[in-house]
Design a protein around this motif. Structure first.
Motif, short mmCIF file in Angstrom:
data_model
loop_
_atom_site.label_atom_id
_atom_site.label_comp_id
_atom_site.label_asym_id
_atom_site.label_seq_id
_atom_site.Cartn_x
_atom_site.Cartn_y
_atom_site.Cartn_z
N ALA A 218 63.33 38.08 -50.74
CA ALA A 218 62.74 37.36 -51.88
C ALA A 218 63.81 36.89 -52.85
O ALA A 218 63.75 35.77 -53.38
N ASP A 219 64.83 37.75 -53.09
CA ASP A 219 65.92 37.37 -53.99
C ASP A 219 66.71 36.18 -53.43
O ASP A 219 67.06 35.25 -54.16
N VAL A 220 67.02 36.26 -52.14
CA VAL A 220 67.79 35.18 -51.50
C VAL A 220 67.00 33.88 -51.53
O VAL A 220 67.52 32.80 -51.83
N GLU A 221 65.67 33.97 -51.23
CA GLU A 221 64.82 32.78 -51.24
C GLU A 221 64.76 32.15 -52.63
O GLU A 221 64.86 30.93 -52.79
N ARG A 222 64.62 32.99 -53.66
CA ARG A 222 64.54 32.49 -55.03
C ARG A 222 65.80 31.73 -55.42
O ARG A 222 65.74 30.61 -55.94
N ASP A 223 66.97 32.33 -55.13
CA ASP A 223 68.23 31.67 -55.49
C ASP A 223 68.42 30.36 -54.73
O ASP A 223 68.93 29.37 -55.27
N LEU A 224 68.00 30.35 -53.46
CA LEU A 224 68.13 29.13 -52.67
C LEU A 224 67.27 28.01 -53.24
O LEU A 224 67.71 26.85 -53.35
N ILE A 225 66.03 28.35 -53.61
CA ILE A 225 65.13 27.33 -54.15
C ILE A 225 65.65 26.80 -55.48
O ILE A 225 65.72 25.57 -55.70
N LEU A 226 66.05 27.68 -56.38
CA LEU A 226 66.51 27.24 -57.70
C LEU A 226 67.84 26.49 -57.62
O LEU A 226 68.05 25.52 -58.33
N ALA B 46 63.66 18.26 -53.45
CA ALA B 46 63.97 19.66 -53.16
C ALA B 46 63.11 20.20 -52.03
O ALA B 46 63.59 20.92 -51.14
N ALA B 47 61.80 19.87 -52.06
CA ALA B 47 60.89 20.34 -51.01
C ALA B 47 61.32 19.81 -49.64
O ALA B 47 61.28 20.52 -48.63
N ASN B 48 61.75 18.54 -49.59
CA ASN B 48 62.20 17.95 -48.31
C ASN B 48 63.45 18.66 -47.79
O ASN B 48 63.57 18.92 -46.59
N ILE B 49 64.40 18.94 -48.68
CA ILE B 49 65.62 19.63 -48.26
C ILE B 49 65.31 21.03 -47.75
O ILE B 49 65.85 21.47 -46.72
N LEU B 50 64.40 21.72 -48.45
CA LEU B 50 64.07 23.11 -48.09
C LEU B 50 63.14 23.20 -46.89
O LEU B 50 62.99 24.27 -46.30
#
Length: 456
Positions: free
Chosen positions: A399-407, A420-424
């Motif tokens: 969850a921590d890794v996912e949060r940092d990646l999204i932000l 951002a949604a397209n990149i992710l």
């Protein structure tokens, strides 16, 4: 290398025989095809047949195939025998040597067909430690398993062990388990009795009996079918073999050396290799390091190959420039010593003068050495970056890794949700839900056109 000359030893064929002996080959003679086949069945063995082109080469090759004898055939004859030469190649001869014989041509063909090499050169401390261990175990009777990537010199190491063993004066017999079809390998190893199968016109001595008193190298043993491994295990444990179609065990006195470029422990796990056979073979393991792990050897071997092929091709002195030497040391050499040798052979032939620079050295596909080094450097940096990132993630939750990646991604696109949604690779709805969650947790979430501030 053991060479069997088939044909009348007259005139130019006698000269060819002498040239082969001068090149280090052990030469035997059979005046006819029938005598040659009888000699091979009896276990006197050969690594290469040099046959008069006027003999029945098609019949010889058919006889070899019918009796499951795997030995390359090279035809030889005068240049006026063009039709016979073509017929010999069509019948299955590997090469044709015109007579009168040329010393360099005979040496080259023998080396190419029999894949024989006595070169053993090392300078790097990493390799020196392996050689020291080899010298310690060479006088013993222990089985040795030599492992390493393709092209690292496993067969050369096997010959080195034999040459320093108590069996050095006896036969060194090698069989490539990957090069012989499964249906032929059992007969090749253990021999067969007359009538054991169609084409078995007489008793045939296999490699185990041929090597009795000496050393048997089982090259690329990992490629042997698991069913044949059981029979091999018995032969190694009890020093008894059963010829195909035989009713009486035959005692043999041999030392076994095996090689593999695969991880045999993994092969045991996936069921393709017997664990008990691995234990029996792996009394001592000599793991040959890849060439990229022994730069001292790369430099020494490079000079050796340049000198060797300059002389072999009748060229003047050739030397590597400092830049070329540096590039060779930085290249990855996935094919190891074999790839280095072929590359420098090509460089010697294509060099325009005495000095061989990096621009004169290329791969078979035409890629320059400098380009190969550059690509290897980029790959190494990418691997190191990936490893650094991976290590940084250790101890953190998904969850921590996912949060940092999204932000971080949202920061990168200045708050543009769609981008951002397209990149992710997630939907815009999923992204918005995540961002709402982070905002509820007190984290700063950038709006459109913004970058994230420090977490609240």
């Amino acid at each position: 290398m053991r060479l069997l000359i088939v044909g009348a030893l007259e005139g130019q064929l006698t000269t060819a025989t002498k040239l082969a002996m001068d090149g280090g080959a052990k030469v035997a003679h059979a005046p006819s095809i029938e005598i040659a086949l009888a000699s091979l069945r009896a276990g006197r063995g050969a690594d290469l047949l040099l046959v008069d082109v006027m003999m029945d080469i098609a019949g010889l090759i058919a006889g070899l195939e019918g009796e499951r004898i795997v030995i390359p055939v090279v035809a030889c004859g005068t240049e006026s025998n063009a039709a016979a030469a073509v017929s010999a190649i069509r019948a299955g001869a590997k090469e044709y040597i015109p007579l009168p014989p040329d010393a360099e041509l005979i040496a080259a063909v023998i080396a190419a067909v029999a894949r024989e090499s006595s070169d053993f050169l090392f300078r790097d401390p990493v390799m020196a430690r392996v050689v020291k261990l080899a010298e310690q175990v060479a006088p013993s009777e222990a089985s040795v398993l030599i492992t390493g990537e393709s092209g690292t010199g496993k067969e050369v190491m096997a010959k080195y062990l034999h040459s320093r063993s108590k069996r050095a004066s006896r036969a060194f017999i090698s069989i490539n388990c990957a090069a012989i079809p499964e249906a032929l390998l059992e007969s090749e190893l253990f021999g067969h009795e007359k009538g054991a199968f169609t084409g078995a016109v007489a008793r045939r001595i296999g490699k185990f009996e041929e090597a009795s008193g000496g050393t048997l190298l089982l090259d690329e043993i990992s490629e042997m079918d698991v069913r044949l491994q059981a029979k091999l295990l018995r032969a190694i444990q009890e020093r008894l073999i059963d010829r195909v179609g035989g009713t009486k065990p035959v005692p043999v006195d041999i030392r076994i050396i095996a090689t593999s470029n695969r991880n045999l422990s993994e092969a045991v796990k996936d069921g393709s290799f017997r664990e008990d056979l691995l234990f029996r073979l792996n009394v001592v393991n000599l793991k040959l390091p890849a060439l990229r792990e022994r730069p001292g050897d790369t430099a020494a071997l490079a000079d050796h190959f340049v000198d060797k092929y300059a002389k072999a091709n009748g060229l003047g002195r050739r030397v590597l420039s400092a830049e070329a030497r540096d590039a060779l040391l930085r290249a990855p050499w996935p094919g190891n010593v074999r790839e280095l040798e072929n590359t420098l052979h090509r460089a010697v032939l294509l060099s325009g003068g005495e000095i061989i620079g990096p621009d004169a050295i290329s791969m078979p596909d035409g890629t320059g050495l400098s380009e190969v080094v550059a690509m290897a450097s980029v790959a190494t940096q990418a691997a190191q970056t990936a490893e650094t990132i991976s290590r940084a993630m250790v101890g953190r939750t998904v969850a921590d890794v996912e949060r940092d990646l999204i932000l971080d991604t949202l920061d990168h696109v200045l708050g543009n949700r769609t981008h951002a949604a397209n990149i992710l690779g997630i939907s815009i709805r999923t992204l918005r839900n995540k961002l709402n969650q982070y905002a509820d947790e007190g984290l700063a979430v950038p709006g459109p056109g913004e970058q994230r501030n420090s977490a609240a």
